[in-house]
Design an enzyme around this catalytic site. Structure first.
Site, short mmCIF file in Angstrom:
data_model
loop_
_atom_site.label_atom_id
_atom_site.label_comp_id
_atom_site.label_asym_id
_atom_site.label_seq_id
_atom_site.Cartn_x
_atom_site.Cartn_y
_atom_site.Cartn_z
N LYS A 172 0.82 -1.21 0.00
CA LYS A 172 0.00 0.00 0.00
C LYS A 172 0.86 1.27 0.00
CE LYS A 172 -3.49 -2.53 -0.34
NZ LYS A 172 -4.39 -3.18 0.57
C1 LIG Z 1 -5.49 -4.23 0.83
C2 LIG Z 1 -6.97 -4.05 0.76
C3 LIG Z 1 -7.80 -4.38 1.84
C4 LIG Z 1 -7.34 -5.13 3.05
O1 LIG Z 1 -6.28 -4.59 3.71
P1 LIG Z 1 -5.48 -5.47 4.79
O2 LIG Z 1 -4.72 -4.45 5.57
O3 LIG Z 1 -4.60 -6.39 4.01
O4 LIG Z 1 -6.46 -6.20 5.60
C5 LIG Z 1 -9.15 -4.07 1.74
N1 LIG Z 1 -9.65 -3.50 0.64
C6 LIG Z 1 -8.90 -3.20 -0.43
C7 LIG Z 1 -9.54 -2.56 -1.61
C8 LIG Z 1 -7.54 -3.49 -0.40
O5 LIG Z 1 -6.79 -3.23 -1.48
#
Ligand SMILES: *Cc1c(COP(=O)(O)O)cnc(C)c1O
Length: 384
Positions: free
Chosen positions: A183
């Site tokens: 991210k």
């Molecule tokens: C990465 C992601 C999540 C989940 O995030 P985590 O921290 O891995 O639980 C939820 N929604 C979207 C659209 C994502 O890209």
């Protein structure tokens, strides 16, 4: 061809980050503590929301939102199928039913019109996604939700630093951010639950640590008194100070990271303008600041005569990594077999699910790396 493999994502970790982690490890306090409190405070200031709760993941935040909002059997939650599976999984684990809304064909954004078609008397919550770092059209979605008395939880996993109509995403809403390794900012694994609803914040703060009561002393000290009582059964979703210290540094750099992502994305757009076999996403028609979490293209499978998966394989052989964000949730094995979702329900989602591919994009990349990717794409096309 490139000599070394270019991954589709890579975290930006500095020697200073590594030193900060070392400091926490040496300090004698490694789990939730002062660094987590600092990260939450800084995050609230950055977003402009009333409160932030640091968690082990964004998925954890979704899970607790379902609990706090008492979503369960008989309830329906509307979300796009073009999203990460965690949302549908959390709805399902709560005993509720995910109802999938189609997205705009060229922005991948869920719209108020497509959501409206999914609303029934059982609808309790809408979970829109700010896709790829752009923003969903929250004015129309919020208005629709208000009209029907339905809650909204914004999936802002892609959107740290995204603006919608001049304002940070998450400022006046309830939102979940992710700090998973790919991210825009990372804590290795982690997430943030942000809200301006004090009662909901209090509830999630309790749920994240076994459902133990939090009093004002605890809030100040970031630790619950050993005498704290279970108010209701809760989870174990707190962030550690080891993660939080990385988050503090990453948050301080996020505007620089996103500026770099934007430069790289603009180079992609420029170079891909005359490559008619791959089609980048469009910007939404309202004012946004893009965080450029992902640079997504759609492979024209008709023109190229190859599948997206084949396209990804061919790029890999040329040392270019790619990602897939996302394979439509309603076409996943469990959801087709148990919920009866099937191909044909969501035309725009399915069209994209078959063609999308995320190209390498991370702040440590150079403009030359972007050129390498586009050259590799051109080679793949010429070799078909
Ligand atoms: C990465 C992601 C999540 C989940 O995030 P985590 O921290 O891995 O639980 C939820 N929604 C979207 C659209 C994502 O890209």
């Amino acid at each position: 061809m490139r000599k070394d493999f270019l991954p589709f994502s890579k975290p930006s970790i500095t020697e200073a980050d590594i030193a900060s982690v070392g400091e926490v490890l040496r300090s004698g306090w490694i789990t939730t503590g002062p660094k987590t409190a600092q990260f939450e405070k800084n995050f609230s200031e950055y977003i402009g929301c009333k409160g932030s709760i640091a968690l082990s993941s964004a998925t954890a935040g979704m899970h607790m939102a379902m609990s706090a909002l008492k979503i369960g059997p008989g309830d329906e939650v509307i979300t796009p199928s073009m999203t990460w599976v965690s949302t549908a999984n959390m709805i399902t684990l709560a005993g509720a039913t995910p109802v999938f809304a189609d997205v705009d064909k060229d922005t991948l954004m869920v719209t108020a019109e497509s959501i409206e078609k999914c609303i029934t008397p059982k609808t309790r919550l809408i979970i829109p996604v700010h896709y790829a770092g752009a923003a969903a059209d929250m004015d129309s979605i919020t208005e629709l939700a208000k009209k029907h008395g339905i809650g909204v939880l914004e999936d802002s996993a892609h959107a740290v630093g995204t603006h919608y109509k001049g304002q940070q995403v998450g400022k006046e809403s309830t939102s979940i951010f992710s700090f998973h390794a790919i991210k825009n900012i990372t804590t290795a694994e982690g997430g943030m639950f942000c809200s301006s609803d004090e009662d909901l914040l209090e509830h999630v703060r309790r749920l994240k640590f076994h459902g133990l009561g939090v009093d004002s002393f605890d809030r100040k000290m970031q630790g619950r008194a050993p005498q704290a009582q279970v108010i209701e059964p809760g989870y174990k979703y707190n962030m550690t100070d080891i993660s939080a210290v990385i988050g503090i540094n990453q948050l301080a750099a996020v505007d620089d990271f996103n500026a770099r992502r934007t430069e790289l994305a603009m180079r992609y757009r420029q170079l891909l303008e005359n490559v008619e076999e791959v089609l980048p996403l469009s910007d939404p028609g309202y004012s946004i600041k893009h965080a450029w979490h992902l640079f997504i293209v759609r492979v024209d499978t008709e023109k190229t005569g190859i599948t997206r998966n084949d396209f990804m394989d061919r790029l890999k052989k040329k040392n270019i990594g790619t990602g897939l964000h996302f394979y439509a949730v309603h076409l996943q094995k469990y959801y087709t077999e148990v919920m009866g979702t099937r191909r044909g329900m969501l035309p725009n989602t399915e069209w994209n699910s078959d063609r999308i591919c995320s190209l390498p994009l991370f702040p440590g990349m150079t403009i030359d790396d972007v050129d390498d990717v586009v050259n590799a794409i051109k080679e793949v096309i010429s070799e078909i």
